[in-house]
Design a protein around this motif. Structure first.
Motif, PDB file in Angstrom:
ATOM      1  N   GLN A 127       6.695 -18.713   2.157  1.00  0.00           N
ATOM      2  CA  GLN A 127       7.077 -17.319   2.430  1.00  0.00           C
ATOM      3  C   GLN A 127       7.367 -17.125   3.913  1.00  0.00           C
ATOM      4  O   GLN A 127       8.312 -16.433   4.289  1.00  0.00           O
ATOM      5  CB  GLN A 127       5.952 -16.371   1.987  1.00  0.00           C
ATOM      6  CG  GLN A 127       5.832 -16.217   0.478  1.00  0.00           C
ATOM      7  CD  GLN A 127       4.655 -15.324   0.104  1.00  0.00           C
ATOM      8  OE1 GLN A 127       3.512 -15.591   0.491  1.00  0.00           O
ATOM      9  NE2 GLN A 127       4.917 -14.271  -0.645  1.00  0.00           N
ATOM     10  N   ASP A 171       8.416  -4.537   6.469  1.00  0.00           N
ATOM     11  CA  ASP A 171       8.378  -4.265   5.042  1.00  0.00           C
ATOM     12  C   ASP A 171       8.590  -5.531   4.220  1.00  0.00           C
ATOM     13  O   ASP A 171       7.978  -5.711   3.167  1.00  0.00           O
ATOM     14  CB  ASP A 171       9.433  -3.214   4.697  1.00  0.00           C
ATOM     15  CG  ASP A 171       8.917  -2.226   3.682  1.00  0.00           C
ATOM     16  OD1 ASP A 171       7.724  -1.874   3.774  1.00  0.00           O
ATOM     17  OD2 ASP A 171       9.682  -1.842   2.785  1.00  0.00           O
ATOM     18  N   LEU A 172       9.468  -6.409   4.698  1.00  0.00           N
ATOM     19  CA  LEU A 172       9.665  -7.691   4.004  1.00  0.00           C
ATOM     20  C   LEU A 172       8.360  -8.477   3.983  1.00  0.00           C
ATOM     21  O   LEU A 172       7.997  -9.086   2.974  1.00  0.00           O
ATOM     22  CB  LEU A 172      10.737  -8.525   4.713  1.00  0.00           C
ATOM     23  CG  LEU A 172      12.158  -7.969   4.757  1.00  0.00           C
ATOM     24  CD1 LEU A 172      13.066  -8.935   5.508  1.00  0.00           C
ATOM     25  CD2 LEU A 172      12.677  -7.724   3.341  1.00  0.00           C
ATOM     26  N   ARG A 174       5.328  -7.233   4.225  1.00  0.00           N
ATOM     27  CA  ARG A 174       4.362  -6.561   3.343  1.00  0.00           C
ATOM     28  C   ARG A 174       4.644  -6.883   1.882  1.00  0.00           C
ATOM     29  O   ARG A 174       3.718  -7.079   1.087  1.00  0.00           O
ATOM     30  CB  ARG A 174       4.399  -5.049   3.566  1.00  0.00           C
ATOM     31  CG  ARG A 174       3.977  -4.652   4.967  1.00  0.00           C
ATOM     32  CD  ARG A 174       3.602  -3.200   5.051  1.00  0.00           C
ATOM     33  NE  ARG A 174       4.718  -2.303   4.737  1.00  0.00           N
ATOM     34  CZ  ARG A 174       4.567  -0.991   4.586  1.00  0.00           C
ATOM     35  NH1 ARG A 174       3.372  -0.443   4.697  1.00  0.00           N
ATOM     36  NH2 ARG A 174       5.615  -0.234   4.334  1.00  0.00           N
ATOM     37  N   ASP A 175       5.932  -6.933   1.525  1.00  0.00           N
ATOM     38  CA  ASP A 175       6.274  -7.326   0.153  1.00  0.00           C
ATOM     39  C   ASP A 175       5.708  -8.707  -0.152  1.00  0.00           C
ATOM     40  O   ASP A 175       5.156  -8.947  -1.230  1.00  0.00           O
ATOM     41  CB  ASP A 175       7.801  -7.354  -0.028  1.00  0.00           C
ATOM     42  CG  ASP A 175       8.395  -5.960  -0.074  1.00  0.00           C
ATOM     43  OD1 ASP A 175       7.656  -5.009  -0.418  1.00  0.00           O
ATOM     44  OD2 ASP A 175       9.595  -5.814   0.241  1.00  0.00           O
ATOM     45  N   ALA A 176       5.836  -9.609   0.824  1.00  0.00           N
ATOM     46  CA  ALA A 176       5.344 -10.977   0.627  1.00  0.00           C
ATOM     47  C   ALA A 176       3.828 -10.978   0.449  1.00  0.00           C
ATOM     48  O   ALA A 176       3.289 -11.690  -0.408  1.00  0.00           O
ATOM     49  CB  ALA A 176       5.755 -11.856   1.807  1.00  0.00           C
ATOM     50  N   ILE A 178       1.913  -8.584  -0.668  1.00  0.00           N
ATOM     51  CA  ILE A 178       1.529  -7.998  -1.951  1.00  0.00           C
ATOM     52  C   ILE A 178       1.858  -8.945  -3.101  1.00  0.00           C
ATOM     53  O   ILE A 178       1.052  -9.140  -4.013  1.00  0.00           O
ATOM     54  CB  ILE A 178       2.196  -6.615  -2.106  1.00  0.00           C
ATOM     55  CG1 ILE A 178       1.517  -5.657  -1.118  1.00  0.00           C
ATOM     56  CG2 ILE A 178       2.095  -6.106  -3.537  1.00  0.00           C
ATOM     57  CD1 ILE A 178       2.283  -4.398  -0.845  1.00  0.00           C
ATOM     58  N   ASP A 179       3.028  -9.588  -3.010  1.00  0.00           N
ATOM     59  CA  ASP A 179       3.402 -10.574  -4.045  1.00  0.00           C
ATOM     60  C   ASP A 179       2.367 -11.691  -4.150  1.00  0.00           C
ATOM     61  O   ASP A 179       2.076 -12.181  -5.232  1.00  0.00           O
ATOM     62  CB  ASP A 179       4.746 -11.232  -3.688  1.00  0.00           C
ATOM     63  CG  ASP A 179       5.911 -10.341  -4.045  1.00  0.00           C
ATOM     64  OD1 ASP A 179       5.680  -9.321  -4.722  1.00  0.00           O
ATOM     65  OD2 ASP A 179       7.045 -10.662  -3.636  1.00  0.00           O
ATOM     66  N   LYS A 234       0.973  -1.070  -0.146  1.00  0.00           N
ATOM     67  CA  LYS A 234       1.527  -0.595   1.127  1.00  0.00           C
ATOM     68  C   LYS A 234       0.883   0.732   1.497  1.00  0.00           C
ATOM     69  O   LYS A 234       0.568   1.551   0.623  1.00  0.00           O
ATOM     70  CB  LYS A 234       3.034  -0.379   0.990  1.00  0.00           C
ATOM     71  CG  LYS A 234       3.821  -1.659   0.999  1.00  0.00           C
ATOM     72  CD  LYS A 234       5.302  -1.365   0.930  1.00  0.00           C
ATOM     73  CE  LYS A 234       6.052  -2.646   0.617  1.00  0.00           C
ATOM     74  NZ  LYS A 234       7.494  -2.430   0.482  1.00  0.00           N
TER      75      LYS A 234
END
Length: 293
Positions: A127, A171-172, A174-176, A178-179, A234
């Motif tokens: 990631q 944000d990218l 944070r997406d990582a 959470i994923d 988030k």
DNA sequence: GTTCCGATGGGGACTATGCC
DNA sequence: GGCATAGTCCCCATCGGAAC
């Protein structure tokens, strides 16, 4: 009590915030030791600042909090940078009349961050590699955005200007996070470190402000055995919040260490823009974790 | 209308480790 | 050894709404 290196530490240590640790320590020890500490303080360039903090430091709230638990302060030690006592910077030796034990104090100035943590604890190398690939593109967007909004680089470089590009890149990440949360291994150890549940001694937190300080005798923590029930989501623009039983227990600001673009210390800058040498920022190395008050 | 102040998110500096 | 990146300590400038 003074360790053999305490006075040397007090006269030479220049870590940010150490002035507050020194001032509080001074107020917790005997008059005799105060004299020696004063001599050490006088060797410092910032001695006047420390003397000012000493003046504004009244330890009555600490003494009262101890006495509410039937405890008396008998001594204190200076523990800056000593990981063996957990997050504490100063340790109080207290007595309940029968036995003595230690209660630490973590000293802070006007911030709530309890730990900086590397993003590698939350996302995978793959990631990170993927995100890093996009950093040059976002850096160009960042420069374009700043220039369009503020003009010359001198108007915005390192001046703490918020930016939509930063938000988008964060944000990218944070997406990582959470994923990947369900794949993170050994959450008890991770959460224990974040909440300082692993501190070898009980600790309080003293947070200085422009005037006085705030004392917290029960720093928020969680039951570490329930670490696997913690969920993430988030929160606001740049945070990932941690929830246990739908209650927010902490938050982590995903952030660049020294700015989206760094001052360039490298021989070969990543970017030279309007004559200013710059390096890509470090978005994974120093995220701010705070407990929920 | 101005000042105050807390929330927000941007920042500094140093040490440890990796790599040539 | 020297340069780069990664990790760990930490702080505070800015902004917008509340208070005056």
């Amino acid at each position: 009590m003074l360790y053999t290196n305490t006075l040397y530490e007090i006269s030479t240590n220049i870590n940010t915030g150490v002035e507050y640790e020194i001032a509080l320590f001074y107020q917790l020890v005997s008059a005799n030791e105060q004299q020696q500490i004063l001599t050490a303080i006088n060797k410092r360039a910032d001695k006047n600042k420390i003397l000012g903090i000493i003046k504004q430091t009244n330890i009555t709230p600490i003494v009262v909090a101890l006495s509410k638990r039937g405890l008396k302060l008998s001594d204190a030690t200076f523990e800056t940078q000593n990981d063996k006592v957990g997050p504490s910077d100063v340790v109080m030796l207290v007595s309940d009349g029968k036995k003595k034990f230690k209660i630490g104090i973590s000293v802070k100035y006007a911030n709530t961050c309890t730990l900086n943590v590397t993003g590698r604890r939350f996302i995978t190398d793959a990631q990170i590699a993927e995100l890093k690939k996009q950093l040059p593109i976002y850096t160009k967007k960042y420069i374009d955005e700043m220039t369009a909004t503020y003009g010359n680089v001198g108007n915005w470089f390192r001046l703490r200007r918020p930016s939509e590009t930063t938000d988008a890149f964060i944000d990218l990440i944070r997406d990582a996070v959470i994923d990947n949360w369900s794949n993170v291994g050994d959450k008890p150890t991770l959460l224990s470190a974040m909440f300082h549940s692993d501190s070898p001694i009980e600790f309080w937190v003293v947070t200085y402000m422009s005037s006085g300080y705030k004392l917290s005798t029960e720093p928020q923590t969680i039951e570490v055995r329930r670490a696997n029930d913690v969920k993430v989501a988030k929160y606001q623009t740049s945070y990932v919040a941690f929830y246990l039983d739908n209650k927010k227990v902490g938050q982590m600001q995903v952030k660049f260490n020294n700015g989206f673009i760094e001052k360039c210390k490298k021989k070969t800058p990543d970017i030279v823009y309007e004559g200013v040498k710059m390096a890509y920022g470090q978005p994974f190395s120093s995220w701010n974790f705070s407990v929920e008050e």
